[in-house]
Design a protein around this motif. Structure first.
Motif, short mmCIF file in Angstrom:
data_model
loop_
_atom_site.label_atom_id
_atom_site.label_comp_id
_atom_site.label_asym_id
_atom_site.label_seq_id
_atom_site.Cartn_x
_atom_site.Cartn_y
_atom_site.Cartn_z
N PRO A 18 0.79 -1.24 0.00
CA PRO A 18 0.00 0.00 0.00
C PRO A 18 0.82 1.28 0.00
N ILE A 19 2.02 1.27 0.60
CA ILE A 19 2.78 2.52 0.67
C ILE A 19 3.24 3.00 -0.71
N SER A 22 0.55 5.14 -4.64
CA SER A 22 0.43 6.41 -5.36
C SER A 22 1.46 6.56 -6.48
N GLU A 89 10.46 -0.21 9.31
CA GLU A 89 10.27 1.17 8.87
C GLU A 89 10.93 2.18 9.81
N ASP A 128 4.10 11.26 -0.19
CA ASP A 128 2.96 10.43 0.23
C ASP A 128 3.42 9.15 0.92
N ILE A 129 4.59 8.65 0.51
CA ILE A 129 5.09 7.40 1.10
C ILE A 129 5.34 7.59 2.59
N PHE A 131 3.78 9.58 4.66
CA PHE A 131 2.50 9.59 5.36
C PHE A 131 1.96 8.17 5.53
N LYS A 132 2.13 7.33 4.51
CA LYS A 132 1.65 5.96 4.59
C LYS A 132 2.48 5.15 5.59
N SER A 135 1.25 6.17 8.95
CA SER A 135 -0.05 5.55 9.22
C SER A 135 0.13 4.13 9.72
N THR A 136 1.04 3.38 9.10
CA THR A 136 1.29 2.00 9.53
C THR A 136 1.90 1.97 10.92
N LYS A 139 -0.84 2.53 13.46
CA LYS A 139 -1.70 1.36 13.64
C LYS A 139 -1.00 0.29 14.46
#
Length: 235
Positions: A18-19, A22, A89, A128-129, A131-132, A135-136, A139
């Motif tokens: 998902p990362i 985009s 990450e 955008d990467i 931000f993703k 987000s991970t 979570k």
């Protein structure tokens, strides 16, 4: 162990993660050229706790468990990851950090790897990467907090019910109104996940079976027969 670029793989990691969603096809191709592909056998460590690391690991195929050793010398499983998931990450943002977990292949697993240097270039070109990734991380932090809260309770049935529901959310498949789960962990690993003995988890599974909440099929499959009643254990 042999390594090769992911660029010519039948199903590149970049199209599954998902990362990278985009990115354009051209960007995905460039990322694939940076990636190194490595295979790990079941039980083999990908990284060990307290080791330095500068790599983002992406699971192309297979399953990986992330775990820590407790002060008592017992394994505490933190996460079970599957195809499309990634880990490591935090090393992208802090190169001085040692790994705070170990990672082991739960089955024969194919991994794609990106170095910190390559990831920094990607993030600079594609914010955008970042931000993703964040987000991970968020979570996973929430999951860890929920796990800590679950482990803090003295009632092993609550901890086990929480684990079953989590496995259901990740691995469950609805068939005829029942949820079938191919268990990714051995009975001993399931016990380690919730901080009980193997004997305790077997005994509690038997209680849940007698109540009609679950059904065990051998050691590697579980069927949830009554999820709403199971959810009441963690309310």
């Amino acid at each position: 162990m042999p390594e090769h670029s992911c660029q010519n793989a039948a199903e590149p990691c970049t199209r599954k993660v998902p990362i990278f969603a985009s990115l354009s096809d051209a960007d995905l191709s460039r990322v694939s050229a940076m990636i190194i592909h490595r295979k790990y056998a079941k039980g083999q460590p990908l990284i060990l706790e307290e080791q330095p690391t500068d790599t983002l690991y992406i699971i192309q195929q297979g399953q990986v468990k992330l775990s820590k050793m407790t002060p008592q010398g017992k394994e505490q499983i933190l996460h079970i990851l599957t195809a499309g998931d990634f880990f490591g990450e935090l090393s992208i943002f802090n190169s001085d950090e040692l790994s705070n977990f170990s990672a082991y292949a739960l089955k024969d697993t194919s991994i794609c790897m990106l170095t910190k240097t390559d990831m920094e270039l990607l993030i600079m070109a594609n914010p955008d990467i970042a931000f993703k990734l964040l987000s991970t991380v968020t979570k996973r932090l929430a999951h860890t907090e929920n796990l800590a809260q679950s482990l803090a309770t003295k009632d092993p049935e609550i901890r086990i019910a929480y684990m079953i529901l989590e496995l259901s959310d990740v691995y469950g498949k609805n068939r005829g109104g029942k949820i079938h789960i191919d268990l990714p962990l051995s009975r001993e690993e399931l016990a380690n996940y919730v901080g009980v003995t193997r004997e305790t988890i077997s005994r509690k599974f038997a209680i849940f079976e007698d109540l009609g909440l679950i059904e065990l099929v051998g050691n590697k499959r579980m069927i949830i027969r009554n999820r709403p009643s199971l959810e009441k254990y963690i309310d």
